[in-house]
Design an enzyme around this catalytic site. Structure first.
Site, PDB file in Angstrom:
ATOM      1  CB  SER A 216       1.906  -9.160  -9.168  1.00 28.29           C
ATOM      2  OG  SER A 216       2.851 -10.111  -8.765  1.00 28.29           O
ATOM      3  N   GLY A 218       4.902  -5.691  -7.939  1.00 35.38           N
ATOM      4  CA  GLY A 218       5.112  -5.050  -6.639  1.00 35.38           C
ATOM      5  C   GLY A 218       4.286  -3.779  -6.527  1.00 35.38           C
ATOM      6  N   GLY A 221       1.842  -2.420  -9.221  1.00 34.30           N
ATOM      7  CA  GLY A 221       0.536  -3.016  -9.530  1.00 34.30           C
ATOM      8  C   GLY A 221       0.612  -4.204 -10.447  1.00 34.30           C
ATOM      9  N   GLY A 247       1.060 -11.177  -3.314  1.00 40.13           N
ATOM     10  CA  GLY A 247       0.752 -11.883  -4.557  1.00 40.13           C
ATOM     11  C   GLY A 247      -0.331 -12.932  -4.338  1.00 40.13           C
ATOM     12  CG  ASP A 248       0.436 -15.988  -1.714  1.00 38.74           C
ATOM     13  OD1 ASP A 248       0.803 -16.378  -2.840  1.00 38.74           O
ATOM     14  OD2 ASP A 248       1.138 -16.079  -0.694  1.00 38.74           O
TER      15      ASP A 248
HETATM   16  N1  LIG Z   1       4.169  -1.455  -1.543  1.00 37.30           N
HETATM   17  C1  LIG Z   1       3.017  -1.753  -2.156  1.00 37.30           C
HETATM   18  N2  LIG Z   1       2.008  -0.837  -2.157  1.00 37.30           N
HETATM   19  C2  LIG Z   1       0.840  -1.109  -2.759  1.00 37.30           C
HETATM   20  N3  LIG Z   1       0.580  -2.274  -3.373  1.00 37.30           N
HETATM   21  C3  LIG Z   1       1.529  -3.215  -3.398  1.00 37.30           C
HETATM   22  C4  LIG Z   1       2.795  -3.018  -2.792  1.00 37.30           C
HETATM   23  N4  LIG Z   1       3.529  -4.136  -2.955  1.00 37.30           N
HETATM   24  C5  LIG Z   1       2.750  -5.016  -3.624  1.00 37.30           C
HETATM   25  N5  LIG Z   1       1.550  -4.464  -3.893  1.00 37.30           N
HETATM   26  C6  LIG Z   1       0.413  -5.108  -4.557  1.00 37.30           C
HETATM   27  O1  LIG Z   1       0.536  -6.495  -4.390  1.00 37.30           O
HETATM   28  C7  LIG Z   1       0.599  -7.166  -5.647  1.00 37.30           C
HETATM   29  C8  LIG Z   1       1.494  -8.364  -5.548  1.00 37.30           C
HETATM   30  O2  LIG Z   1       2.797  -7.951  -5.195  1.00 37.30           O
HETATM   31  P1  LIG Z   1       4.108  -8.705  -5.712  1.00 37.30           P
HETATM   32  O3  LIG Z   1       4.283  -8.448  -7.156  1.00 37.30           O
HETATM   33  O4  LIG Z   1       5.197  -8.319  -4.795  1.00 37.30           O
HETATM   34  O5  LIG Z   1       3.679 -10.241  -5.499  1.00 37.30           O
HETATM   35  P2  LIG Z   1       4.517 -11.559  -5.202  1.00 37.30           P
HETATM   36  O6  LIG Z   1       5.984 -11.303  -5.344  1.00 37.30           O
HETATM   37  O7  LIG Z   1       3.934 -12.628  -6.036  1.00 37.30           O
HETATM   38  O8  LIG Z   1       4.157 -11.827  -3.659  1.00 37.30           O
HETATM   39  P3  LIG Z   1       4.068 -13.211  -2.840  1.00 37.30           P
HETATM   40  O9  LIG Z   1       4.491 -14.304  -3.762  1.00 37.30           O
HETATM   41  O10 LIG Z   1       4.955 -13.012  -1.656  1.00 37.30           O
HETATM   42  O11 LIG Z   1       2.636 -13.339  -2.407  1.00 37.30           O
HETATM   43  C9  LIG Z   1       1.056  -6.080  -6.620  1.00 37.30           C
HETATM   44  O12 LIG Z   1       0.586  -6.366  -7.925  1.00 37.30           O
HETATM   45  C10 LIG Z   1       0.415  -4.824  -6.048  1.00 37.30           C
HETATM   46  O13 LIG Z   1      -0.941  -4.718  -6.478  1.00 37.30           O
HETATM   47 MG   LIG Z   2       4.109 -14.668  -5.631  1.00 39.42          MG
END
Ligand SMILES: Nc1ncnc2c1ncn2[C@@H]1O[C@H](COP(=O)(O)OP(=O)(O)OP(=O)(O)O)[C@@H](O)[C@H]1O
Ligand SMILES: [Mg+2]
Length: 306
Positions: A216, A218, A221, A247-248
């Site tokens: 992922s 952010g 996508g 991400g969860d």
């Molecule tokens: N600002 C945003 N707008 C639209 N989609 C987002 C945004 N931020 C995150 N996402 C979606 O959420 C998914 C997961 O985000 P991210 O990569 O930040 O996960 P993470 O760091 O594992 O989060 P966490 O561990 O806190 O649950 C991304 O792949 C995307 O699809």
């Molecule tokens: Mg995560």
């Protein structure tokens, strides 16, 4: 039923005030407490989607009791194993004037060898009822470094596919056990592999044993490298809000898709829509159903040129 495992479950405590004065006394306007930890967030999302889910892992002390009470109040099936150590709290101090948040992450309990052995017994008892198992988050002190490899092998012994959302040494140690899917974020992917290019990094995690790697990125996508090909999926909109727990939500959607045997492009579109909807909701483990519905058919999924 989808089983989630949170070995270092937490009570998330949020203090709200106008502005935090360092080195001063600060009066807090209100305090909220809620069961947390990454697996708990995954179960919250599944439960909100109407999908059966069970929470297991380790919890102890007064903090453990408080977080278990909150799980039950949320309607979640609680199968956390009680341990002697005190579960951790994560403390968020939200300064409402500036919109800044300071977070303190407690280390959590030291797990005893007998408790780890009892947990393996608990997992063996729950796995026969599970369609998939999700192992999420950091390892508490006292559990073996290769804990996730041990747990993934246990899942395989019951023919249950395993999803791992972990970072650093805990993630790397899980790979040789062959989890069906791992979901690092961009930072975790780079740290686990030492590679800056996400596609190359994801490829190296597959080479090390992961069935599929969904990274992922952010707001950018997801990229997925799977036994059936590679894709990139992205939300048509960048959402404002709280990205913690997005991400969860992605893990919840990916696991449901795996269980359903959904085609990868559909599964990835759903993961992007649900995780974007999670950004639009204020608390980790929640999502905005209207955003989820609206984005579903709008997610752009295309094959990766590899
Ligand atoms: N600002 C945003 N707008 C639209 N989609 C987002 C945004 N931020 C995150 N996402 C979606 O959420 C998914 C997961 O985000 P991210 O990569 O930040 O996960 P993470 O760091 O594992 O989060 P966490 O561990 O806190 O649950 C991304 O792949 C995307 O699809
Ligand atoms: Mg995560």
């Amino acid at each position: 039923m989808i089983l989630t495992v949170t070995l270092n479950a937490a009570l998330d405590v949020t203090h709200r005030l106008d502005r935090l004065r360092r080195y001063g006394s600060n009066r807090v306007r209100d305090v909220a407490e809620r069961a947390g930890g990454k697996g708990v967030n995954v179960s919250r999302v599944l439960h909100a989607l109407g999908q059966p889910t069970v929470v297991t892992g380790l919890a102890g002390g007064l903090t453990g009791a408080a977080l278990r009470r909150d799980l039950v109040e949320a309607g979640l099936a609680d199968q956390l194993l009680p341990i002697e150590g005190e579960s951790r709290r994560t403390v968020a101090v939200v300064e409402e004037q500036a919109g800044d948040t300071t977070i303190l992450l407690e280390p959590g309990p030291v797990v005893r060898p007998g408790e780890w052995a009892r947990f393996l017994g608990r997992l063996d008892a729950l796995l026969p009822g599970a369609a998939a198992v999700v192992f999420s988050g950091s390892l508490p002190r006292g559990v073996p470094e290769d804990a996730y490899a041990v747990l993934v092998r246990r899942a395989h012994a019951h023919d249950v596919p395993a999803v791992v959302d972990a970072d650093g040494a805990a993630l790397r140690a899980a790979l040789p056990a062959g989890p069906a899917l791992v979901k690092p974020n961009a930072g975790e992917l780079a740290a686990a592999t030492g590679l800056a290019d996400p596609v190359a990094a994801a490829r190296s995690l597959r080479a090390a044993g992961a069935g599929a790697v969904v990274a992922s990125l952010g707001p950018d996508g997801l990229i997925a490298l799977t036994p059936h090909g590679g894709w990139r999926a992205r939300s048509p909109e960048r959402l404002a809000g709280n990205p913690t727990g997005a991400g969860d939500a992605a893990v919840a959607a990916l696991t449901l898709g795996l269980v359903a045997g959904a085609p990868w492009p559909d599964l990835l579109a759903e993961a992007v829509a649900l995780s974007a909807a999670a950004v639009a909701a204020p608390l980790a483990g929640e999502f905005d159903p209207a955003v989820h519905r609206r984005l579903r058919s709008l997610v752009d999924v295309r094959p990766l040129r590899t």
